[in-house]
Scaffold this motif. Structure first.
Motif, PDB file in Angstrom:
ATOM      1  N   MET A   1       0.839  -1.165   0.000  1.00 13.52           N
ATOM      2  CA  MET A   1       0.000   0.000   0.000  1.00 13.52           C
ATOM      3  C   MET A   1       0.893   1.240   0.000  1.00 13.52           C
ATOM      4  N   SER A   2       0.562   2.167  -0.869  1.00  7.95           N
ATOM      5  CA  SER A   2       1.357   3.396  -0.926  1.00  7.95           C
ATOM      6  C   SER A   2       1.120   4.221   0.343  1.00  7.95           C
ATOM      7  N   ILE A   3       2.053   5.079   0.631  1.00  9.24           N
ATOM      8  CA  ILE A   3       1.959   5.918   1.814  1.00  9.24           C
ATOM      9  C   ILE A   3       0.748   6.852   1.710  1.00  9.24           C
ATOM     10  N   GLN A   4       0.449   7.326   0.504  1.00  5.76           N
ATOM     11  CA  GLN A   4      -0.716   8.178   0.313  1.00  5.76           C
ATOM     12  C   GLN A   4      -2.003   7.407   0.614  1.00  5.76           C
ATOM     13  N   ARG A   5      -2.059   6.187   0.142  1.00  9.44           N
ATOM     14  CA  ARG A   5      -3.248   5.348   0.376  1.00  9.44           C
ATOM     15  C   ARG A   5      -3.390   5.041   1.868  1.00  9.44           C
ATOM     16  N   GLU A   6      -2.283   4.775   2.535  1.00  8.70           N
ATOM     17  CA  GLU A   6      -2.307   4.495   3.965  1.00  8.70           C
ATOM     18  C   GLU A   6      -2.816   5.721   4.734  1.00  8.70           C
ATOM     19  N   LEU A   7      -2.347   6.904   4.355  1.00 16.56           N
ATOM     20  CA  LEU A   7      -2.790   8.138   4.977  1.00 16.56           C
ATOM     21  C   LEU A   7      -4.283   8.364   4.722  1.00 16.56           C
ATOM     22  N   GLU A   8      -4.700   8.168   3.497  1.00 19.36           N
ATOM     23  CA  GLU A   8      -6.110   8.333   3.137  1.00 19.36           C
ATOM     24  C   GLU A   8      -7.000   7.397   3.957  1.00 19.36           C
ATOM     25  N   THR A   9      -6.591   6.154   4.070  1.00 23.02           N
ATOM     26  CA  THR A   9      -7.369   5.169   4.829  1.00 23.02           C
ATOM     27  C   THR A   9      -7.449   5.554   6.301  1.00 23.02           C
ATOM     28  N   LEU A  10      -6.340   5.951   6.884  1.00 18.71           N
ATOM     29  CA  LEU A  10      -6.323   6.350   8.287  1.00 18.71           C
ATOM     30  C   LEU A  10      -7.263   7.532   8.523  1.00 18.71           C
ATOM     31  N   ILE A  11      -7.216   8.506   7.648  1.00 15.03           N
ATOM     32  CA  ILE A  11      -8.070   9.685   7.815  1.00 15.03           C
ATOM     33  C   ILE A  11      -9.541   9.312   7.659  1.00 15.03           C
ATOM     34  N   LYS A  12      -9.868   8.572   6.600  1.00 14.04           N
ATOM     35  CA  LYS A  12     -11.268   8.211   6.337  1.00 14.04           C
ATOM     36  C   LYS A  12     -11.844   7.272   7.383  1.00 14.04           C
ATOM     37  N   GLU A  13     -11.086   6.249   7.746  1.00 15.20           N
ATOM     38  CA  GLU A  13     -11.638   5.183   8.565  1.00 15.20           C
ATOM     39  C   GLU A  13     -11.453   5.386  10.062  1.00 15.20           C
ATOM     40  N   ASP A  14     -10.599   6.305  10.461  1.00 18.21           N
ATOM     41  CA  ASP A  14     -10.374   6.519  11.883  1.00 18.21           C
ATOM     42  C   ASP A  14     -10.530   7.987  12.285  1.00 18.21           C
ATOM     43  N   VAL A  15      -9.667   8.815  11.763  1.00 24.08           N
ATOM     44  CA  VAL A  15      -9.562  10.189  12.238  1.00 24.08           C
ATOM     45  C   VAL A  15     -10.871  10.968  12.067  1.00 24.08           C
ATOM     46  N   LEU A  16     -11.430  10.979  10.867  1.00 18.94           N
ATOM     47  CA  LEU A  16     -12.654  11.746  10.648  1.00 18.94           C
ATOM     48  C   LEU A  16     -13.821  11.188  11.447  1.00 18.94           C
ATOM     49  N   ILE A  17     -13.891   9.896  11.582  1.00 17.05           N
ATOM     50  CA  ILE A  17     -14.959   9.288  12.373  1.00 17.05           C
ATOM     51  C   ILE A  17     -14.859   9.731  13.827  1.00 17.05           C
ATOM     52  N   GLU A  18     -13.648   9.703  14.369  1.00 19.77           N
ATOM     53  CA  GLU A  18     -13.449  10.129  15.754  1.00 19.77           C
ATOM     54  C   GLU A  18     -13.785  11.613  15.931  1.00 19.77           C
ATOM     55  N   ILE A  19     -13.380  12.429  14.989  1.00 19.94           N
ATOM     56  CA  ILE A  19     -13.664  13.862  15.067  1.00 19.94           C
ATOM     57  C   ILE A  19     -15.173  14.098  15.005  1.00 19.94           C
ATOM     58  N   GLU A  20     -15.854  13.420  14.088  1.00 16.32           N
ATOM     59  CA  GLU A  20     -17.300  13.594  13.952  1.00 16.32           C
ATOM     60  C   GLU A  20     -18.035  13.159  15.220  1.00 16.32           C
ATOM     61  N   GLU A  21     -17.600  12.072  15.832  1.00 13.57           N
ATOM     62  CA  GLU A  21     -18.218  11.621  17.081  1.00 13.57           C
ATOM     63  C   GLU A  21     -18.013  12.659  18.179  1.00 13.57           C
ATOM     64  N   TYR A  22     -16.829  13.216  18.269  1.00 10.77           N
ATOM     65  CA  TYR A  22     -16.539  14.215  19.289  1.00 10.77           C
ATOM     66  C   TYR A  22     -17.344  15.487  19.043  1.00 10.77           C
ATOM     67  N   ILE A  23     -17.496  15.880  17.789  1.00  9.85           N
ATOM     68  CA  ILE A  23     -18.314  17.047  17.443  1.00  9.85           C
ATOM     69  C   ILE A  23     -19.754  16.816  17.894  1.00  9.85           C
ATOM     70  N   LYS A  24     -20.282  15.618  17.665  1.00  9.04           N
ATOM     71  CA  LYS A  24     -21.649  15.301  18.113  1.00  9.04           C
ATOM     72  C   LYS A  24     -21.767  15.409  19.628  1.00  9.04           C
ATOM     73  N   GLU A  25     -20.778  14.902  20.346  1.00  5.58           N
ATOM     74  CA  GLU A  25     -20.782  14.995  21.812  1.00  5.58           C
ATOM     75  C   GLU A  25     -20.785  16.451  22.267  1.00  5.58           C
ATOM     76  N   LEU A  26     -19.954  17.259  21.643  1.00  3.94           N
ATOM     77  CA  LEU A  26     -19.888  18.674  22.009  1.00  3.94           C
ATOM     78  C   LEU A  26     -21.211  19.376  21.729  1.00  3.94           C
TER      79      LEU A  26
END
Length: 85
Positions: free
Chosen positions: A1-26
């Motif tokens: 997996m390319s580094i760009q693809r790895e970064l994209e996957t991490l952002i889509k599947e983890d980071v943004l989900i966590e941020i969105e959940e925290y925004i909902k809590e706030l």
């Protein structure tokens, strides 16, 4: 997996989900009249952070992020997540 693809996957599947959940809590906290200046400020910062990550995804899709920059971003995200734990 390319580094760009790895970064994209991490952002889509983890980071943004966590941020969105925290925004909902706030938002829930603010709506339940437990709002504080701190919660409102935190919400603003999290919404800006979400936008920043969405911009990174756009750049990744358009091929505007090279290997070195993708690696730096990936390392920063991993470090940031370690600090949260």
């Amino acid at each position: 997996m390319s580094i760009q693809r790895e970064l994209e996957t991490l952002i889509k599947e983890d980071v943004l989900i966590e941020i969105e959940e925290y925004i909902k809590e706030l938002k829930t906290m603010i709506e339940s009249n437990n709002d504080t200046i701190d919660a409102n400020e935190e919400l603003k910062q999290m919404e800006e952070m979400k936008k920043d990550f969405e911009d990174i995804l756009t750049d990744l899709v358009h091929g505007d992020i090279k290997d070195e920059e993708a690696k730096e971003l990936l390392d920063e995200i991993i470090e940031m997540r370690k600090e949260e734990d």
